[in-house]
Motif scaffolding. Structure first.
Motif: not given
Length: 76
Positions: A18-22, A27-34
């Motif tokens: 959740v911290a990584g997605v935040s 503006k999308t829920l993506q892990f790992p973050p882009a």
């Protein structure tokens, strides 16, 4: 690695995701973050509705923690 460490990592994994997605730049829920962006946090503190909700949550959490300590402390 001890079993306590494995359990702690297992319990912390959702928080890490959740911290990584935040901090995702998109503006999308993506892990790992882009990319990296604090835009979501900026939006929380800029919008009075979100700010009031955050403040209410902090007050409730602090009250629950204080009440728990007051109930448990005499039992020690």
């Amino acid at each position: 690695i001890g079993s306590v460490t494995v359990v702690a990592l297992f319990l912390a994994a959702p928080i890490i995701v959740v911290a990584g997605v935040s901090v995702n730049a998109k503006k999308t829920l993506q892990f790992p973050p882009a990319g990296f962006s604090l835009g979501w946090y900026r939006e929380i503190f800029a919008d009075p509705g979100w700010r009031n909700a955050l403040l209410t949550s902090v007050i409730i959490a602090a009250s629950a923690a204080a009440l728990s300590v007051m109930v448990a402390f005499p039992l020690v």
